[in-house]
Motif scaffolding. Sequence first.
Motif, PDB file in Angstrom:
ATOM      1  N   ASN A  43     -11.360  11.211   0.005  1.00  0.00           N
ATOM      2  CA  ASN A  43      -9.904  10.980  -0.124  1.00  0.00           C
ATOM      3  C   ASN A  43      -9.429  11.147  -1.573  1.00  0.00           C
ATOM      4  O   ASN A  43      -8.355  10.721  -1.927  1.00  0.00           O
TER       5      ASN A  43
ATOM      6  N   VAL B 180     -10.119   2.924  -2.388  1.00  0.00           N
ATOM      7  CA  VAL B 180      -9.250   2.045  -1.609  1.00  0.00           C
ATOM      8  C   VAL B 180      -8.165   1.412  -2.469  1.00  0.00           C
ATOM      9  O   VAL B 180      -7.139   0.966  -1.956  1.00  0.00           O
ATOM     10  N   GLN B 181      -8.381   1.381  -3.768  1.00  0.00           N
ATOM     11  CA  GLN B 181      -7.375   0.742  -4.616  1.00  0.00           C
ATOM     12  C   GLN B 181      -7.356   1.403  -5.989  1.00  0.00           C
ATOM     13  O   GLN B 181      -8.388   1.773  -6.543  1.00  0.00           O
TER      14      GLN B 181
ATOM     15  N   ASP C 172     -10.491   9.327   8.042  1.00  0.00           N
ATOM     16  CA  ASP C 172     -11.072   8.319   7.176  1.00  0.00           C
ATOM     17  C   ASP C 172     -12.585   8.381   7.202  1.00  0.00           C
ATOM     18  O   ASP C 172     -13.266   7.456   6.833  1.00  0.00           O
TER      19      ASP C 172
ATOM     20  N   GLU D 251     -14.796   1.927  -1.912  1.00  0.00           N
ATOM     21  CA  GLU D 251     -15.533   1.186  -0.867  1.00  0.00           C
ATOM     22  C   GLU D 251     -15.879   2.139   0.250  1.00  0.00           C
ATOM     23  O   GLU D 251     -15.032   2.901   0.702  1.00  0.00           O
TER      24      GLU D 251
ATOM     25  N   ALA E 122       0.829  -1.201   0.000  1.00  0.00           N
ATOM     26  CA  ALA E 122       0.000   0.000   0.000  1.00  0.00           C
ATOM     27  C   ALA E 122       0.864   1.253   0.000  1.00  0.00           C
ATOM     28  O   ALA E 122       1.960   1.270   0.561  1.00  0.00           O
TER      29      ALA E 122
ATOM     30  N   ARG F 200      -4.372   5.318   0.212  1.00  0.00           N
ATOM     31  CA  ARG F 200      -5.103   6.028   1.277  1.00  0.00           C
ATOM     32  C   ARG F 200      -5.688   7.334   0.757  1.00  0.00           C
ATOM     33  O   ARG F 200      -6.684   7.818   1.269  1.00  0.00           O
TER      34      ARG F 200
ATOM     35  N   HIS G 210     -14.807   5.723  -0.057  1.00  0.00           N
ATOM     36  CA  HIS G 210     -13.393   6.038  -0.185  1.00  0.00           C
ATOM     37  C   HIS G 210     -12.784   5.235  -1.332  1.00  0.00           C
ATOM     38  O   HIS G 210     -13.170   4.090  -1.556  1.00  0.00           O
TER      39      HIS G 210
ATOM     40  N   PRO H 161      -3.268  -0.789  -3.128  1.00  0.00           N
ATOM     41  CA  PRO H 161      -4.118  -0.062  -2.182  1.00  0.00           C
ATOM     42  C   PRO H 161      -3.602   1.359  -1.965  1.00  0.00           C
ATOM     43  O   PRO H 161      -2.393   1.601  -2.013  1.00  0.00           O
TER      44      PRO H 161
END
Lengths: 376, 88
Positions: free
Chosen positions: A324, A135-136, A368, A130, A11, A143, A133, A141
Amino acid sequence: MNDRPAADFPACDIAVVGSGAAGLAAAVSAARAGCTTRLIDPRAGPGGTAGFSGLTTLCGLFDEAGDWLNGGFSREFAEALAEGPPVRQGRVWLLPYQPERFRTRAAEFLAGAPGLTVHWGTPLGRVQVEDGHIVQLNDFPVRAVIDCSGTAEVARLAGIPCLATDEITQAPAVIFPLHGVRHDCSSPLANLRLLLPLARAGLPPLHLQPGREPDTVTAKFSGPPAQVEEVITVLRREVTGFAHCSSPAREFHCTPRAGRMILGRHLLSGSEVLTAQKFADGVVRGAWPVEQWNAAGQCRLRYLPAGAYYDIPARALQAAEPRNLFMAGKTISADVDAIASARVMGCCLATGAAAGQLAAAWVRSGADSPGTPIAR
Amino acid sequence: MSEILAVEARLLEFLRTERFSAGRDITAETDLVASGFDSLAMVSLLMFVEKSFGLWIPQNELTGENLQNPHSLAAMVVRLLHNQPPVA
């Protein structure tokens, strides 16, 4: 800086999509702020529009007096890029530059940024969202993500609402250098002597900006690429100072002026730009006029009040949803009038640097959940 | 002089219908650049002149003096119609 394929990576804190002026500034700023950062771009190296379109003038760095609008990375990079002083044209200042030098300097800044991995030749293929946000991205991955693609590729793949410019106000142009030219780009009469023969030949107009050598100019042509040769023929035959002009470009292609803007927590409007609006969370200063081009090659400039600048708020660099996702360059949250000012390269550098810092602050704060306040 | 007035009238008619919004005053002495005429607006005016009067305007006639207002433009048109060299 590592240069490795994107697959099978752990990540990262921040992924930056696109390595033009905005993406360069975003990636370097995020990495300098201590975040592990990945930069992906479908091209073989950095530069984007600034490095590959044929443009040779950097706009939006200075206010009307010729003073720097923004400090930080945008000024640092522009000073590393510059080989001479900025040039005044009417009410604005341009910094002439060499696209090759832009690409070289960009690679050097990226190489010097700690914890930054670049992935050239890597188009954006997949964006996974997800619980509100991202996520990938592709295979890794993330943030936080900064969309510096110019065309809001992250948002497009994630199904996030966007605003689009159209060819009525932001017509694409064919940009190419012309060598062997004697022409004063700042003289309206000289420009008229150029435009009249083109109009007689039924060709769309040409807009010229000074090149980096005295006998070179950079041409922005509002017609199709297939007509460029005909334009050069007319110039040679009929316009004083162009008898021996030629273009070293091997092929001509259209460059979009603007693209798609992601709807953010604040939508910067053309009236906020033109009234020099300031914001409590202002992170970037802009002063470029609202510059619109129609398909007939007519440019309409609407200026801010003399000597004024506007703020771009942090909220225009963060998506309304998902939180994000951050934006810089031509994808910031701006309406079609506002982006007609904020799309210029100097502004792209500054919004890139600001978005890099905002995303880094977001990651560091461990935010988050939607609505978490972010630092300026 | 009456020729110049006739050309002026034709130019003003074009400018009133094509370039200036209704109700806005434009006279033979209106400074074109000061009224917001940019290079492309000037090109459309000159194209109109060339088509309407069957002229080809040489590059050396594209001067600030000739293009200052409808009157100076009309004077240039009449001079070109009579094939006279530019006034020194």
